[in-house]
Design a protein around this motif. Structure first.
Motif, PDB file in Angstrom:
ATOM      1  N   ALA A 187       0.829  -1.204   0.000  1.00  0.00           N
ATOM      2  CA  ALA A 187       0.000   0.000   0.000  1.00  0.00           C
ATOM      3  C   ALA A 187       0.868   1.261   0.000  1.00  0.00           C
ATOM      4  CB  ALA A 187      -0.933  -0.012   1.212  1.00  0.00           C
ATOM      5  N   GLN A 188       1.963   1.238   0.763  1.00  0.00           N
ATOM      6  CA  GLN A 188       2.867   2.383   0.791  1.00  0.00           C
ATOM      7  C   GLN A 188       3.546   2.581  -0.562  1.00  0.00           C
ATOM      8  OE1 GLN A 188       5.446   1.537   4.162  1.00  0.00           O
ATOM      9  NE2 GLN A 188       4.249   2.888   5.479  1.00  0.00           N
ATOM     10  N   LEU A 189       3.939   1.471  -1.191  1.00  0.00           N
ATOM     11  CA  LEU A 189       4.556   1.567  -2.528  1.00  0.00           C
ATOM     12  C   LEU A 189       3.565   2.131  -3.544  1.00  0.00           C
ATOM     13  CD1 LEU A 189       6.684  -1.702  -2.795  1.00  0.00           C
ATOM     14  CD2 LEU A 189       7.521   0.635  -3.114  1.00  0.00           C
ATOM     15  N   LYS A 190       2.339   1.654  -3.481  1.00  0.00           N
ATOM     16  CA  LYS A 190       1.307   2.156  -4.398  1.00  0.00           C
ATOM     17  C   LYS A 190       1.098   3.650  -4.198  1.00  0.00           C
ATOM     18  CE  LYS A 190      -3.566   1.534  -5.629  1.00  0.00           C
ATOM     19  NZ  LYS A 190      -4.834   0.843  -5.309  1.00  0.00           N
ATOM     20  N   LEU A 191       1.002   4.073  -2.924  1.00  0.00           N
ATOM     21  CA  LEU A 191       0.825   5.490  -2.620  1.00  0.00           C
ATOM     22  C   LEU A 191       2.035   6.299  -3.074  1.00  0.00           C
ATOM     23  CD1 LEU A 191      -0.606   7.856  -1.227  1.00  0.00           C
ATOM     24  CD2 LEU A 191       0.445   7.108   0.931  1.00  0.00           C
ATOM     25  N   ILE A 230      10.818  11.507  -3.096  1.00  0.00           N
ATOM     26  CA  ILE A 230       9.824  10.427  -3.135  1.00  0.00           C
ATOM     27  C   ILE A 230      10.361   9.243  -3.913  1.00  0.00           C
ATOM     28  CG2 ILE A 230       8.610  11.259  -5.195  1.00  0.00           C
ATOM     29  CD1 ILE A 230       7.011   9.623  -2.112  1.00  0.00           C
ATOM     30  N   LEU A 231      11.171   9.490  -4.956  1.00  0.00           N
ATOM     31  CA  LEU A 231      11.786   8.385  -5.688  1.00  0.00           C
ATOM     32  C   LEU A 231      12.758   7.612  -4.793  1.00  0.00           C
ATOM     33  CD1 LEU A 231      12.514  10.015  -9.180  1.00  0.00           C
ATOM     34  CD2 LEU A 231      10.605   8.540  -8.525  1.00  0.00           C
ATOM     35  N   ALA A 232      13.507   8.340  -3.947  1.00  0.00           N
ATOM     36  CA  ALA A 232      14.447   7.678  -3.035  1.00  0.00           C
ATOM     37  C   ALA A 232      13.693   6.843  -2.003  1.00  0.00           C
ATOM     38  CB  ALA A 232      15.313   8.726  -2.344  1.00  0.00           C
ATOM     39  N   SER A 233      12.561   7.341  -1.518  1.00  0.00           N
ATOM     40  CA  SER A 233      11.794   6.588  -0.524  1.00  0.00           C
ATOM     41  C   SER A 233      11.219   5.304  -1.123  1.00  0.00           C
ATOM     42  CB  SER A 233      10.668   7.450   0.049  1.00  0.00           C
ATOM     43  OG  SER A 233       9.670   7.695  -0.924  1.00  0.00           O
ATOM     44  N   ALA A 432       2.297  21.589   1.650  1.00  0.00           N
ATOM     45  CA  ALA A 432       1.016  20.886   1.667  1.00  0.00           C
ATOM     46  C   ALA A 432       1.163  19.484   1.096  1.00  0.00           C
ATOM     47  CB  ALA A 432      -0.019  21.687   0.872  1.00  0.00           C
ATOM     48  N   GLN A 433       1.959  19.351   0.020  1.00  0.00           N
ATOM     49  CA  GLN A 433       2.171  18.028  -0.584  1.00  0.00           C
ATOM     50  C   GLN A 433       2.887  17.088   0.392  1.00  0.00           C
ATOM     51  OE1 GLN A 433       4.349  19.158  -4.105  1.00  0.00           O
ATOM     52  NE2 GLN A 433       2.511  19.141  -5.412  1.00  0.00           N
ATOM     53  N   GLN A 434       3.951  17.598   1.021  1.00  0.00           N
ATOM     54  CA  GLN A 434       4.698  16.773   1.967  1.00  0.00           C
ATOM     55  C   GLN A 434       3.859  16.389   3.182  1.00  0.00           C
ATOM     56  OE1 GLN A 434       8.032  19.362   2.636  1.00  0.00           O
ATOM     57  NE2 GLN A 434       9.248  18.512   0.940  1.00  0.00           N
ATOM     58  N   SER A 435       3.071  17.319   3.670  1.00  0.00           N
ATOM     59  CA  SER A 435       2.202  17.040   4.817  1.00  0.00           C
ATOM     60  C   SER A 435       1.161  15.991   4.475  1.00  0.00           C
ATOM     61  CB  SER A 435       1.520  18.323   5.296  1.00  0.00           C
ATOM     62  OG  SER A 435       2.469  19.270   5.739  1.00  0.00           O
ATOM     63  N   LEU A 436       0.624  16.061   3.270  1.00  0.00           N
ATOM     64  CA  LEU A 436      -0.370  15.073   2.845  1.00  0.00           C
ATOM     65  C   LEU A 436       0.247  13.684   2.764  1.00  0.00           C
ATOM     66  CD1 LEU A 436      -3.100  14.170   1.754  1.00  0.00           C
ATOM     67  CD2 LEU A 436      -2.361  14.907  -0.526  1.00  0.00           C
ATOM     68  N   LEU A 437       1.432  13.589   2.159  1.00  0.00           N
ATOM     69  CA  LEU A 437       2.079  12.282   2.039  1.00  0.00           C
ATOM     70  C   LEU A 437       2.383  11.716   3.420  1.00  0.00           C
ATOM     71  CD1 LEU A 437       3.365  10.045   0.339  1.00  0.00           C
ATOM     72  CD2 LEU A 437       5.498  11.372   0.362  1.00  0.00           C
ATOM     73  N   SER A 438       2.881  12.560   4.321  1.00  0.00           N
ATOM     74  CA  SER A 438       3.201  12.108   5.671  1.00  0.00           C
ATOM     75  C   SER A 438       1.950  11.592   6.386  1.00  0.00           C
ATOM     76  CB  SER A 438       3.833  13.256   6.461  1.00  0.00           C
ATOM     77  OG  SER A 438       4.077  12.867   7.789  1.00  0.00           O
ATOM     78  N   ALA A 439       0.844  12.292   6.238  1.00  0.00           N
ATOM     79  CA  ALA A 439      -0.403  11.868   6.881  1.00  0.00           C
ATOM     80  C   ALA A 439      -0.925  10.573   6.273  1.00  0.00           C
ATOM     81  CB  ALA A 439      -1.453  12.973   6.756  1.00  0.00           C
ATOM     82  N   GLN A 440      -0.795  10.435   4.977  1.00  0.00           N
ATOM     83  CA  GLN A 440      -1.251   9.207   4.319  1.00  0.00           C
ATOM     84  C   GLN A 440      -0.415   8.001   4.763  1.00  0.00           C
ATOM     85  OE1 GLN A 440      -0.852  10.751   0.298  1.00  0.00           O
ATOM     86  NE2 GLN A 440      -3.080  10.784   0.009  1.00  0.00           N
ATOM     87  N   MET A 441       0.904   8.208   4.877  1.00  0.00           N
ATOM     88  CA  MET A 441       1.774   7.124   5.352  1.00  0.00           C
ATOM     89  C   MET A 441       1.454   6.776   6.809  1.00  0.00           C
ATOM     90  SD  MET A 441       3.775   5.928   3.030  1.00  0.00           S
ATOM     91  CE  MET A 441       4.613   6.288   1.477  1.00  0.00           C
ATOM     92  N   SER A 442       1.184   7.790   7.623  1.00  0.00           N
ATOM     93  CA  SER A 442       0.825   7.546   9.021  1.00  0.00           C
ATOM     94  C   SER A 442      -0.482   6.770   9.123  1.00  0.00           C
ATOM     95  CB  SER A 442       0.700   8.872   9.768  1.00  0.00           C
ATOM     96  OG  SER A 442       1.948   9.525   9.854  1.00  0.00           O
ATOM     97  N   LEU A 443      -1.409   7.076   8.250  1.00  0.00           N
ATOM     98  CA  LEU A 443      -2.686   6.360   8.251  1.00  0.00           C
ATOM     99  C   LEU A 443      -2.475   4.886   7.924  1.00  0.00           C
ATOM    100  CD1 LEU A 443      -5.760   6.289   8.404  1.00  0.00           C
ATOM    101  CD2 LEU A 443      -5.836   7.065   6.018  1.00  0.00           C
TER     102      LEU A 443
END
Length: 465
Positions: A187-191, A230-233, A432-443
């Motif tokens: 799921a994290q890879l897909k996101l 994001i590519l490195a992650s 805003a983009q970074q905050s969204l990704l961080s929140a999605q990963m936390s979820l």
């Protein structure tokens, strides 16, 4: 007359046994000196609640077909589980040996010899003697030495069975945890890959706005740095995925394999609402049962140490065919039979029996302390799992709301930047983009925590039958 002598020895031994402590004949019972062990005994002896979470069959808890197949493969192939089952075979063999100790031991020892004397008158010729004796020896278990040995072997068997269930439960839980960790990684890879596409588009948007003279080169390189991060992650996630695949391969005893899992797979757990942890469910845990049997083994070891202070009575019968009767060589030979009884009474053993008894008593106290700690540790483990489960569900609600708000924030800032709102900068878009990704990963991580807390709770309640 010989039979009368043997009977007298047996009668004397039985009379002496009346002076001995009856403690050595008692079966193990859990001491109820404190409220903890007393509550445990009551819960252990209560009727089994088949609807309790820990008593559910694992197929009722884990219904994902891919996971079901992996668990079945692990139960069939995993070497640790196979060895645990073999431990039961070892314990059964030892119990069988303890039971057979009640029977007489039988042995056959044929022997023969020849002699030829040479004197001044010449050789006398060969004289042959032979004997074919059979011997039976029976230890009369008046002072419960064999009884305690048998009961100890029985307790060891029950411990092996409990250990096998503990290994089974742990294996099922480990496979399920690894599976949902793989689901989370997928799921994290897909996101991450979807986010990389969006951030690549954002880089292009920044370039277009720069060409239009509305942004500087700083905005472009900042958005590119965001994209490269994001590519490195993604590479880190791919490494973690490969490591989890190898872990799963080891669990199912297979060469490194790629297992197909769906990133949207979820663990549907029954609603678990409980103010306290019922002792009845803790009493069903295999590690608690194993600790109880350890205490039983220590109890019988103490009894066996007490038995060393009492006499040992053995009856021996020997019979066979021989041509040597006293000093007479007779051909053909005759049959013979002998009966004997021996009573060995310990008088002075250089303090060894006393030392063994003191050590056994100390080890029995250690086993009781270990049992009580195991029971309290089980309660703490269940409490931890319940807390993580409840708080993860609560946290997930707030993270869902956070993600929804941040998605709107990203849309608003991108729209305002594209229409030339002077109050909006490219840094706000990136933030805003970074905050969204961080929140999605936390979820996603919180959902994994919730799933694994359900698995841990099931295992902590002795699940895996």
């Amino acid at each position: 007359m010989k039979f009368n002598h043997i009977a007298a020895v047996v009668a004397a031994s039985i009379m002496m046994s009346g002076l001995s402590s009856c403690h050595i004949y008692q079966k193990f019972e859990m001491p109820e000196d404190d409220s903890l062990t007393k509550e445990y005994v009551e819960a252990r002896d209560a009727a089994v609640d088949s609807a309790a979470f820990g008593n559910l069959q694992w197929q009722q808890v884990f219904t994902d077909p891919v996971l079901v197949d992996l668990i079945n493969r692990a139960l069939e192939n995993n070497v640790n589980y196979q060895n645990a089952k073999l431990n039961i075979d070892v314990a059964q063999a030892q119990l069988k040996g303890a039971k057979l100790a009640y029977f007489p031991s039988l042995s056959l020892g044929p022997n023969g010899a020849g002699v030829n004397y040479h004197t001044q008158y010449g050789a006398t010729g060969w004289s042959w003697t032979y004997s074919i004796p059979a011997t039976a020896t029976w230890e009369v278990d008046i002072f419960a030495k064999l009884l305690n040995s048998k009961r100890s072997a029985k307790a060891a068997l029950l411990k092996s069975e409990a250990y096998e269930q503990a290994v089974r439960s742990q294996l099922i839980g480990t496979v399920a945890n690894c599976y949902y960790a793989l689901v989370n990684i997928e799921a994290q890879l897909k996101l991450a890959r979807e986010t990389a596409v969006l951030w690549a588009q954002s880089v292009q948007t920044m370039k277009d706005l720069k060409e239009a003279g509305r942004l500087k080169e700083t905005a472009v390189v900042q958005s590119e740095a965001n994209y490269y991060s994001i590519l490195a992650s993604i590479t880190d996630l791919e490494i973690s995925k490969d490591q989890l695949m190898n872990t799963m391969s080891l669990l199912v005893e297979a060469m490194p394999t790629q297992f197909a899992v769906a990133p949207e797979a979820e663990l549907d757990a029954p609603e678990i609402l409980r103010e306290a942890i019922p002792m009845r469910e803790l009493a069903a845990r295999p590690d608690v049962r194993a600790a109880e049997q350890d205490l039983a083994v220590a109890y019988y070891a103490t009894n066996s140490a007490r038995c060393n202070f009492y006499p040992t009575l053995a009856i021996t019968a020997q019979g066979g065919f021989t041509n040597l009767l006293g000093s007479i060589i007779q051909n053909p030979g005759d049959w013979f039979i002998q009966l004997a009884a021996s009573l060995t009474v310990p008088i002075f053993s250089r303090g060894q029996n006393i030392a063994q008894l003191e050590a056994a008593k100390a080890q029995q106290k250690q086993a009781l302390n270990t049992f009580e700690y195991t029971l309290m540790s089980a309660a703490a483990e269940v409490s931890d799992c319940m807390t993580v489960y409840e708080k993860s569900a609560e946290k997930e609600v707030w993270l869902v709301k956070q993600v929804e708000s941040l998605e709107k924030s990203v849309d608003y800032t991108q729209e305002l930047l594209s229409i030339g709102d002077t109050g909006t900068t490219y840094l706000e878009v990136l933030t805003a983009q970074q905050s969204l990704l961080s929140a999605q990963m936390s979820l996603l991580s919180t959902r994994l925590d919730r799933a694994q807390s359900v698995i841990s709770l099931y295992q902590a309640l002795g699940g895996g039958r």
